[in-house]
Design an enzyme around this catalytic site. Structure first.
Site, PDB file in Angstrom:
ATOM      1  N   GLU A 106       1.327  18.242  -3.508  1.00  0.00           N
ATOM      2  CA  GLU A 106       1.211  16.783  -3.564  1.00  0.00           C
ATOM      3  C   GLU A 106      -0.252  16.391  -3.743  1.00  0.00           C
ATOM      4  O   GLU A 106      -0.993  16.298  -2.758  1.00  0.00           O
ATOM      5  CB  GLU A 106       1.747  16.172  -2.272  1.00  0.00           C
ATOM      6  CG  GLU A 106       3.214  16.446  -2.038  1.00  0.00           C
ATOM      7  CD  GLU A 106       3.888  15.269  -1.355  1.00  0.00           C
ATOM      8  OE1 GLU A 106       4.865  14.783  -1.921  1.00  0.00           O
ATOM      9  OE2 GLU A 106       3.414  14.833  -0.301  1.00  0.00           O
TER      10      GLU A 106
ATOM     11  N   GLY B 290       8.644   9.971  -2.428  1.00  0.00           N
ATOM     12  CA  GLY B 290       8.393   8.909  -1.453  1.00  0.00           C
ATOM     13  C   GLY B 290       9.072   7.624  -1.879  1.00  0.00           C
ATOM     14  O   GLY B 290      10.268   7.422  -1.651  1.00  0.00           O
TER      15      GLY B 290
ATOM     16  N   SER C 269       4.329  10.165  -6.764  1.00  0.00           N
ATOM     17  CA  SER C 269       4.841   9.148  -7.688  1.00  0.00           C
ATOM     18  C   SER C 269       5.862   9.699  -8.681  1.00  0.00           C
ATOM     19  O   SER C 269       5.933   9.250  -9.823  1.00  0.00           O
ATOM     20  CB  SER C 269       3.689   8.445  -8.425  1.00  0.00           C
ATOM     21  OG  SER C 269       2.851   7.784  -7.491  1.00  0.00           O
TER      22      SER C 269
ATOM     23  N   GLU D  75      -0.537  12.167   4.453  1.00  0.00           N
ATOM     24  CA  GLU D  75      -0.732  11.002   5.342  1.00  0.00           C
ATOM     25  C   GLU D  75      -0.904  11.461   6.784  1.00  0.00           C
ATOM     26  O   GLU D  75      -1.634  10.836   7.557  1.00  0.00           O
ATOM     27  CB  GLU D  75       0.452  10.027   5.189  1.00  0.00           C
ATOM     28  CG  GLU D  75       0.398   9.302   3.846  1.00  0.00           C
ATOM     29  CD  GLU D  75       1.739   8.858   3.295  1.00  0.00           C
ATOM     30  OE1 GLU D  75       2.736   8.839   4.042  1.00  0.00           O
ATOM     31  OE2 GLU D  75       1.781   8.552   2.088  1.00  0.00           O
TER      32      GLU D  75
ATOM     33  N   LYS E 136       9.195   8.037   4.930  1.00  0.00           N
ATOM     34  CA  LYS E 136       7.993   7.544   5.642  1.00  0.00           C
ATOM     35  C   LYS E 136       8.424   6.576   6.760  1.00  0.00           C
ATOM     36  O   LYS E 136       9.450   6.789   7.370  1.00  0.00           O
ATOM     37  CB  LYS E 136       7.008   6.911   4.660  1.00  0.00           C
ATOM     38  CG  LYS E 136       6.758   7.792   3.435  1.00  0.00           C
ATOM     39  CD  LYS E 136       5.565   7.378   2.648  1.00  0.00           C
ATOM     40  CE  LYS E 136       5.498   8.207   1.381  1.00  0.00           C
ATOM     41  NZ  LYS E 136       4.205   8.181   0.741  1.00  0.00           N
TER      42      LYS E 136
ATOM     43  N   ASN F   7      11.297  11.458   1.121  1.00  0.00           N
ATOM     44  CA  ASN F   7      10.448  11.222   2.296  1.00  0.00           C
ATOM     45  C   ASN F   7      10.405   9.721   2.509  1.00  0.00           C
ATOM     46  O   ASN F   7       9.720   9.009   1.776  1.00  0.00           O
ATOM     47  CB  ASN F   7       9.038  11.780   2.036  1.00  0.00           C
ATOM     48  CG  ASN F   7       8.074  11.380   3.140  1.00  0.00           C
ATOM     49  OD1 ASN F   7       8.495  11.006   4.233  1.00  0.00           O
ATOM     50  ND2 ASN F   7       6.777  11.481   2.853  1.00  0.00           N
TER      51      ASN F   7
ATOM     52  N   GLY G 186       1.957   7.593  -3.732  1.00  0.00           N
ATOM     53  CA  GLY G 186       2.093   6.158  -3.506  1.00  0.00           C
ATOM     54  C   GLY G 186       1.180   5.311  -4.385  1.00  0.00           C
ATOM     55  O   GLY G 186       1.005   4.124  -4.150  1.00  0.00           O
TER      56      GLY G 186
ATOM     57  N   HIS H  72       2.064  16.621   5.658  1.00  0.00           N
ATOM     58  CA  HIS H  72       1.961  15.615   4.596  1.00  0.00           C
ATOM     59  C   HIS H  72       0.538  15.041   4.600  1.00  0.00           C
ATOM     60  O   HIS H  72      -0.079  14.913   5.654  1.00  0.00           O
ATOM     61  CB  HIS H  72       2.997  14.512   4.852  1.00  0.00           C
ATOM     62  CG  HIS H  72       3.122  13.560   3.709  1.00  0.00           C
ATOM     63  ND1 HIS H  72       2.221  12.534   3.507  1.00  0.00           N
ATOM     64  CD2 HIS H  72       4.023  13.494   2.699  1.00  0.00           C
ATOM     65  CE1 HIS H  72       2.579  11.871   2.416  1.00  0.00           C
ATOM     66  NE2 HIS H  72       3.665  12.432   1.902  1.00  0.00           N
TER      67      HIS H  72
HETATM   68  C1  PEP Z   1       5.359  11.464  -0.605  1.00  0.00           C
HETATM   69  O1  PEP Z   1       5.295  10.650   0.296  1.00  0.00           O
HETATM   70  O2  PEP Z   1       5.500  12.647  -0.336  1.00  0.00           O
HETATM   71  C2  PEP Z   1       5.267  10.978  -1.975  1.00  0.00           C
HETATM   72  C3  PEP Z   1       5.244  11.856  -2.953  1.00  0.00           C
HETATM   73  O3  PEP Z   1       5.232   9.619  -2.143  1.00  0.00           O
HETATM   74  P1  PEP Z   1       5.390   8.831  -3.548  1.00  0.00           P
HETATM   75  O4  PEP Z   1       6.544   9.451  -4.270  1.00  0.00           O
HETATM   76  O5  PEP Z   1       5.625   7.424  -3.153  1.00  0.00           O
HETATM   77  O6  PEP Z   1       4.099   9.033  -4.294  1.00  0.00           O
END
Ligand code: PEP
Length: 250
Positions: A166, A232, A211, A96, A11, A9, A172, A94
């Site tokens: 998630e 991400g 993460s 966000e 973003k 992803n 993040g 998501h």
């Molecule tokens: C995501 O944006 O779906 C995500 C898991 O981000 P990150 O891996 O940066 O935590």
């Protein structure tokens, strides 16, 4: 046996030129993959990404969609439009999008239906905030989010969907759910799917996202309920993303 899926992803990162370059590196470094691999890119990058993918095995994904086919929805993109430019998967709901763009479990359901109608594979995101986890609501919340997301969707269509668990507090932030925590909550999501789709729940992939990186991927992906990752930050560096793909290809 569920085939693992590693989906990046991106973003709001990368111009079309940068996207093409990153995809070139990803193709080179993931050539031995035996799992499915997807890159979900900003709308503006889709044509460049499609050309760079050259019709190969890596899926082309979008990060969002609108649930209507067309109309007066300034700034939005429909699932039919995505399909027409070669997209085959789309991230839906998501955290966000839920946090900054007022998406709800109901809009997630509408978008999931629109994705299915257009022949796209929805990657449906669910997960709890830190406050919800600390209050002991995680299991009830992810079950509810899952059941609403799939309301009115047939078992046959559900087989062409993916869920991403998630935890919001892990996205993040550099904090990851432990392997066991992630496995346990994904088990709860699968139980919710079993209630709706007794014949299909074992075949629907449920990813972990939050993460996940080249260091912790192997442990998470070794868990029996974890069918891959939504990545991400680590998806923006080819070598890190490729290392996760490798861990999913064992
Ligand atoms: C995501 O944006 O779906 C995500 C898991 O981000 P990150 O891996 O940066 O935590």
């Amino acid at each position: 046996m569920r085939k693992k899926l590693i989906a990046g992803n991106w973003k709001m990162n990368k111009t079309p030129t940068e996207a093409a370059a990153l995809i070139g590196e990803i193709i080179n470094q993931t050539s031995g993959a035996t799992c499915d691999v997807a890159v979900c890119v900003p709308y503006i990058d889709i044509p460049a990404a499609r050309d760079a993918l050259k019709g190969g095995a890596i899926w082309l994904g979008a990060e969002n969609c609108h649930h209507k086919e067309s109309g007066a929805y300034t700034g939005e993109i429909s699932t039919g439009m995505l399909k027409s430019v070669g997209v085959n998967t789309v991230i839906i709901g998501h955290s966000e999008r839920r946090q900054y763009f007022a998406e709800t479990d109901e809009t997630v359901n509408l978008k999931t239906k629109a994705a299915i109608a257009a022949g796209l594979i929805p990657i449906i995101c669910v997960g709890e905030t830190l406050a919800q986890r600390e209050a002991g609501y995680t299991d009830a919340l992810v079950s509810y989010q899952t059941k609403i997301a799939y309301a009115g969707i047939s078992e046959k269509d559900a087989l062409n969907t993916v869920v991403a668990y998630e935890p919001v507090w892990a996205i993040g932030t550099g904090k990851t759910a432990t392997d066991e925590e992630a496995n346990e909550t994904i088990g709860v999501i699968r139980e919710a799917l079993r209630c709706i789709y007794p014949g299909a729940a074992e075949d629907i992939r449920i990813l972990y996202g939050g993460s996940m990186n080249e260091k912790n991927a192997a442990g998470l992906l070794a868990q029996p309920e974890i069918d891959g990752g939504l990545i991400g930050g680590a998806s923006l560096a080819a070598e890190k993303f490729a290392a996760i793909v490798k861990a999913a290809s064992l």
